[in-house]
Write a protein that holds these residues in place. Structure first.
Motif, PDB file in Angstrom:
ATOM      1  N   PRO A  44       0.809  -1.223   0.000  1.00  0.00           N
ATOM      2  CA  PRO A  44       0.000   0.000   0.000  1.00  0.00           C
ATOM      3  C   PRO A  44       0.840   1.270   0.000  1.00  0.00           C
ATOM      4  O   PRO A  44       0.427   2.292  -0.543  1.00  0.00           O
ATOM      5  N   VAL A  45       2.040   1.215   0.615  1.00  0.00           N
ATOM      6  CA  VAL A  45       2.897   2.410   0.625  1.00  0.00           C
ATOM      7  C   VAL A  45       3.345   2.741  -0.794  1.00  0.00           C
ATOM      8  O   VAL A  45       3.322   3.902  -1.222  1.00  0.00           O
ATOM      9  N   ALA A  46       3.741   1.706  -1.563  1.00  0.00           N
ATOM     10  CA  ALA A  46       4.175   1.948  -2.939  1.00  0.00           C
ATOM     11  C   ALA A  46       3.027   2.485  -3.793  1.00  0.00           C
ATOM     12  O   ALA A  46       3.200   3.422  -4.594  1.00  0.00           O
ATOM     13  N   GLN A  47       1.837   1.914  -3.633  1.00  0.00           N
ATOM     14  CA  GLN A  47       0.681   2.394  -4.396  1.00  0.00           C
ATOM     15  C   GLN A  47       0.322   3.821  -4.028  1.00  0.00           C
ATOM     16  O   GLN A  47      -0.170   4.581  -4.860  1.00  0.00           O
ATOM     17  N   LEU A  48       0.577   4.217  -2.774  1.00  0.00           N
ATOM     18  CA  LEU A  48       0.253   5.578  -2.334  1.00  0.00           C
ATOM     19  C   LEU A  48       1.271   6.586  -2.851  1.00  0.00           C
ATOM     20  O   LEU A  48       0.904   7.662  -3.331  1.00  0.00           O
ATOM     21  N   LEU A  49       2.566   6.248  -2.741  1.00  0.00           N
ATOM     22  CA  LEU A  49       3.606   7.241  -3.024  1.00  0.00           C
ATOM     23  C   LEU A  49       3.877   7.423  -4.513  1.00  0.00           C
ATOM     24  O   LEU A  49       4.308   8.497  -4.940  1.00  0.00           O
ATOM     25  N   GLN A  50       3.655   6.386  -5.313  1.00  0.00           N
ATOM     26  CA  GLN A  50       4.012   6.473  -6.726  1.00  0.00           C
ATOM     27  C   GLN A  50       3.330   7.641  -7.444  1.00  0.00           C
ATOM     28  O   GLN A  50       3.989   8.426  -8.119  1.00  0.00           O
ATOM     29  N   PRO A  51       2.001   7.846  -7.296  1.00  0.00           N
ATOM     30  CA  PRO A  51       1.385   8.986  -7.977  1.00  0.00           C
ATOM     31  C   PRO A  51       1.677  10.328  -7.299  1.00  0.00           C
ATOM     32  O   PRO A  51       1.438  11.381  -7.884  1.00  0.00           O
ATOM     33  N   LEU A  52       2.178  10.327  -6.040  1.00  0.00           N
ATOM     34  CA  LEU A  52       2.401  11.580  -5.324  1.00  0.00           C
ATOM     35  C   LEU A  52       3.754  12.201  -5.638  1.00  0.00           C
ATOM     36  O   LEU A  52       3.926  13.419  -5.523  1.00  0.00           O
ATOM     37  N   GLU A  53       4.735  11.360  -6.000  1.00  0.00           N
ATOM     38  CA  GLU A  53       6.105  11.869  -6.144  1.00  0.00           C
ATOM     39  C   GLU A  53       6.214  12.959  -7.201  1.00  0.00           C
ATOM     40  O   GLU A  53       6.858  13.996  -6.987  1.00  0.00           O
ATOM     41  N   ALA A  54       5.567  12.772  -8.346  1.00  0.00           N
ATOM     42  CA  ALA A  54       5.663  13.771  -9.416  1.00  0.00           C
ATOM     43  C   ALA A  54       5.047  15.095  -8.973  1.00  0.00           C
ATOM     44  O   ALA A  54       5.625  16.177  -9.189  1.00  0.00           O
ATOM     45  N   ASP A  55       3.897  15.046  -8.318  1.00  0.00           N
ATOM     46  CA  ASP A  55       3.241  16.274  -7.857  1.00  0.00           C
ATOM     47  C   ASP A  55       4.088  16.989  -6.814  1.00  0.00           C
ATOM     48  O   ASP A  55       4.199  18.223  -6.820  1.00  0.00           O
ATOM     49  N   LEU A  56       4.724  16.229  -5.902  1.00  0.00           N
ATOM     50  CA  LEU A  56       5.550  16.856  -4.877  1.00  0.00           C
ATOM     51  C   LEU A  56       6.783  17.511  -5.484  1.00  0.00           C
ATOM     52  O   LEU A  56       7.220  18.589  -5.042  1.00  0.00           O
ATOM     53  N   ARG A  57       7.391  16.862  -6.492  1.00  0.00           N
ATOM     54  CA  ARG A  57       8.559  17.478  -7.154  1.00  0.00           C
ATOM     55  C   ARG A  57       8.181  18.793  -7.813  1.00  0.00           C
ATOM     56  O   ARG A  57       8.951  19.768  -7.778  1.00  0.00           O
ATOM     57  N   GLN A  58       6.997  18.862  -8.453  1.00  0.00           N
ATOM     58  CA  GLN A  58       6.559  20.115  -9.077  1.00  0.00           C
ATOM     59  C   GLN A  58       6.396  21.223  -8.046  1.00  0.00           C
ATOM     60  O   GLN A  58       6.585  22.404  -8.348  1.00  0.00           O
ATOM     61  N   ARG A  59       6.054  20.877  -6.814  1.00  0.00           N
ATOM     62  CA  ARG A  59       5.898  21.874  -5.756  1.00  0.00           C
ATOM     63  C   ARG A  59       7.225  22.205  -5.081  1.00  0.00           C
ATOM     64  O   ARG A  59       7.270  23.002  -4.134  1.00  0.00           O
ATOM     65  N   GLY A  60       8.310  21.554  -5.514  1.00  0.00           N
ATOM     66  CA  GLY A  60       9.612  21.797  -4.911  1.00  0.00           C
ATOM     67  C   GLY A  60       9.819  21.064  -3.606  1.00  0.00           C
ATOM     68  O   GLY A  60      10.683  21.443  -2.808  1.00  0.00           O
ATOM     69  N   LEU A  61       9.037  19.999  -3.366  1.00  0.00           N
ATOM     70  CA  LEU A  61       9.128  19.257  -2.119  1.00  0.00           C
ATOM     71  C   LEU A  61       9.842  17.930  -2.339  1.00  0.00           C
ATOM     72  O   LEU A  61       9.740  17.323  -3.406  1.00  0.00           O
TER      73      LEU A  61
END
Length: 732
Positions: A586-603
């Motif tokens: 579940p951690v992998a399924q949660l983080l995979q779509p979030l990483e790109a959005d967080l990088r765009q925010r500079g996080l």
């Protein structure tokens, strides 16, 4: 069907073995048909029984039969007669010994490890106590079926039955099915499957109709798992789960049925629900008698033939009072009411005296019941187990007891039930006594206040005047306090309504403006149509209509999403699927779509998770909770910040716990807001897109569905850290 047994027929099954053999299981099956098993371990004992006559069958251990000549076999045959079958069991079977046994007229030569149930069935068939299953031309037999299927059926750990579709006739069963229903294979194969069920299911529908509907659904490609209430041969009800698979063997239409006994699971669910209802009654301060009676009925529903009582220790600490016993005769309860406790006062009185559990398996022969056994015998009571209800290690509140009408000792499950019942009874009794103490204190306090007030009134008129002024001031203060509370509630509600209205006003207003504009544009188009419509005018109208549709749909979707977010304030664990999983999935399924959005925010997202941690829990709600925490960090921790770090870590905390942390280097949470962050609709961004539900839902998931707890540590300006402590096995 069982054949009638004649008293003049031989009825003894003689077993002569020098090694341990399961003659108890053999005797249990044969006893239902009127046969008695006589087990001996010496050859001379076997000859004595045989000489007495009445032997129907002999089961002989080859090790007792003498030597290779099997002399004992010959002597038993002469005493019992040539028509009495002899089964020779060998611990080390050999072809030479088999040939010798056959030559001497043995009915069968089997290994000593041969299953007792199979041997009992063979004996019953040979003695014609049960009829052999008739061979019918239009029914398949094992000779016409695949050997591999039969081997699989025989070795399956589950109860398996093979049916003929249409007639529901049982064609074959395995050993587990015979054990589940308490019938021999021959008896099962002379039945139709619905006859293994009570006439009516719990919903009132006939069992054949319900089973037929299940079969039709399976054949139509529907769900293949169903629940069905069935019967053991003893009359005991079985809650079963059926898994059915249709099979075809040439011209035969068959159904493979796997039956799983889920009675224990159902009882556990009923016990859990019953405990919850009892705790609710205790919380509502229901009468103690009603609580104890409901508790007795709950425990009685968990075990067959049990009768429960709850006795209370009187205030004098010597005599007992009947608290509840709904299934015991009222006359018996009246007899034990008021009896003294002591070192030999039955089970309950002794348990309260000793302050420990007392198990009496046979009332008629136990010295603790010497003075009470006649009373127990009059009402058919033969066993009684009692556990004291304790407030602490020294204070006895009463006792909980389980009676049976047969000699019986408790199992681990019985002791667990007694412990659970005693615990709940103790909570109810303590709650009732504390309420009585509070009531007495209140009454005493009222008396003291009245006396003191009288003294003051008699002492000085000025004191009365002062008291009146103080009473008036207190009343005014109470009214002022209530008014302030109402104002605070109205202010909070007004802020909430204002925020919701503001969030919904923009999309609804945009939709209204666009709809009004298009209404005017449509009226203009209608006028143009009357004067002659130009193609360019129509194309312009179509473009504007498409643009307006897009705006209206987008804004209405936004409004619908806002409404849905306000409504989504509860977590439904019943709709969540509980499975065994490793935390990494579940951690992998949660983080995979979030990483790109967080990088765009500079996080930056840092992960330190033990992916191989195993859990038996709800991965869906867990992912939802972690998603809310990460979203909370992004929206509130880094609002307006150019860069930062969000860290997700998980480790084994020991003691059956998993510790998960979500930390960020964001703005942190002001100390004044920390006590309110889990309140519904509390947000620092109300009116700016925040609903105040994220942490509330997270708290409900962690403490409710997942059965854990959540803590937060935060310093304003230095970030926040949320710590989840979750059990590896979620509560049921």
């Amino acid at each position: 069907m069982m054949q009638p047994f004649s008293s003049d027929q031989p009825h003894t099954i003689l077993i002569a073995t020098s090694a341990a053999y399961d003659h108890v299981a053999l005797g249990k099956t044969l006893g239902r048909y009127g046969y008695a098993v006589r087990a001996v371990s010496r050859g001379d004992e076997a000859l004595t029984i045989a000489a007495g006559g009445g032997v129907a069958t002999t089961v002989l251990d080859a090790a007792l039969a003498g030597s290779a000549g099997l002399e004992l076999c010959q002597r038993l045959q002469r005493l019992c007669g040539a028509d009495v079958p002899i089964y020779v069991l060998s611990n080390a079977p050999s072809e030479e010994e088999r040939a010798r046994a056959t030559e001497l007229g043995a009915a069968a030569y089997l290994p000593l490890t041969f299953n007792a149930d199979d041997l009992a069935e063979d004996i019953l068939l040979r003695l014609q106590a049960i009829p052999a299953a008739p061979a019918e031309a239009d029914l398949p037999s094992m000779a016409t079926l695949e050997v591999n299927y039969h081997t699989m059926l025989s070795g399956s750990p589950d109860a398996i039955l093979l049916l003929q579709r249409g007639s529901h006739r049982v064609l074959d069963v395995n050993r587990r099915a015979r054990e589940l229903f308490g019938l021999t294979g021959t008896e099962l194969m002379q039945r139709q499957f619905p006859s293994l069920c009570p006439p009516l299911q719990p919903d009132g529908r006939p069992s054949p109709q319900v089973f037929g509907e299940h079969v039709d659904q399976v054949l139509a490609g529907g769900v293949q798992v169903y629940e069905l209430t069935m019967w053991h041969s003893s009359g005991r009800t079985l809650c079963c789960e059926l898994r059915m698979v249709p099979l075809d063997s040439g011209r035969h239409r068959l159904m493979h049925v796997r039956v799983v006994d889920i009675t224990r699971r159902k009882l556990a669910e009923a016990l859990r629900d019953g405990k919850n209802r009892l705790l609710e009654m205790i919380a509502r301060a229901a009468p103690l008698g009603d609580i104890l009676e409901r508790l007795m009925l709950l425990i009685e529903s968990q075990s067959e033939d049990v009768l429960c009582t709850a006795l209370l220790l009187a205030p004098d600490g010597v005599h007992v009072q009947v608290g509840a016993g709904p299934s015991l005769p009222p006359d018996y309860l009246a007899t034990i009411d008021g009896q003294p406790i002591g070192p030999a006062a039955g089970s309950c009185g002794t348990a309260m005296h000793r302050r420990q559990t007392v198990v009496v398996a046979d009332i008629m022969n136990d010295p603790l019941w010497r003075d009470y056994r006649e009373t127990a015998a009059r009402y058919g009571l033969r066993a009684c187990w009692s556990m004291p209800i304790m407030l602490d290690g020294d204070t006895v509140l009463g006792s909980f007891a389980m009676y049976y009408r047969e000699v019986r000792t408790p199992s681990d499950e019985d002791l667990s039930l007694i412990g659970a019942a005693t615990h709940i009874a103790g909570i109810a009794i303590v709650r009732t006594r504390r309420e009585e103490e509070l009531r007495r204190h209140r009454e005493h306090l009222e008396e003291l206040v009245a006396a003191r007030t009288g003294q003051l009134l008699q002492a000085k008129e000025e004191a009365e005047h002062v008291n009146e002024e103080l009473s008036t001031a207190l009343g005014n203060l109470s009214m002022t306090q209530e008014e302030l509370v109402r104002r605070d509630k109205l202010a909070a509600l007004g802020a909430l309504v204002a925020g919701v209205a503001h969030e919904l006003n923009t999309p609804i207003g945009n939709s209204l403006v666009m709809a009004s504009s298009m209404s005017e544009r449509t009226a203009a188009l209608r006028r143009d149509m009357e004067n002659g419509l130009r193609r360019s005018t129509l194309e312009s109208y179509v473009r504007e209509a498409a643009s307006a549709d897009e705006v209206v749909v987008r804004n209405l979707r936004r409004a619908a999403a806002l409404v849905a977010s306000f409504r989504h304030i509860a977590v439904d664990s019943a709709s969540s699927q509980r499975v065994r999983f490793v935390l990494g999935d579940p951690v992998a399924q949660l983080l995979q779509p979030l990483e790109a959005d967080l990088r765009q925010r500079g996080l930056t997202l840092e992960e330190d998770v033990d992916h191989l941690l195993e859990m038996d829990s709800y991965p869906g709600p867990l992912s939802q909770a972690l998603g809310h925490l990460i979203d909370n960090s992004v929206v509130h921790g880094f609002d307006g910040r150019a860069a930062g770090t969000i860290a997700l870590s998980a480790r084994d905390g020991g003691n059956g716990e998993v510790i998960i942390e979500v930390a960020d280097t964001g703005a942190g949470i002001p100390a004044a807001n920390l006590p309110r962050i889990y309140d519904p609709f509390f947000t620092t961004r109300l009116g700016s897109g925040g609903s105040g539900l994220g942490l509330y839902i997270t708290h409900n998931i962690v403490t409710g569905v997942l059965g854990g707890r959540i803590d937060v540590v935060s310093t304003e300006g230095e970030g926040a850290r949320f710590t989840l402590r979750l059990p590896k096995v979620a509560p049921l």
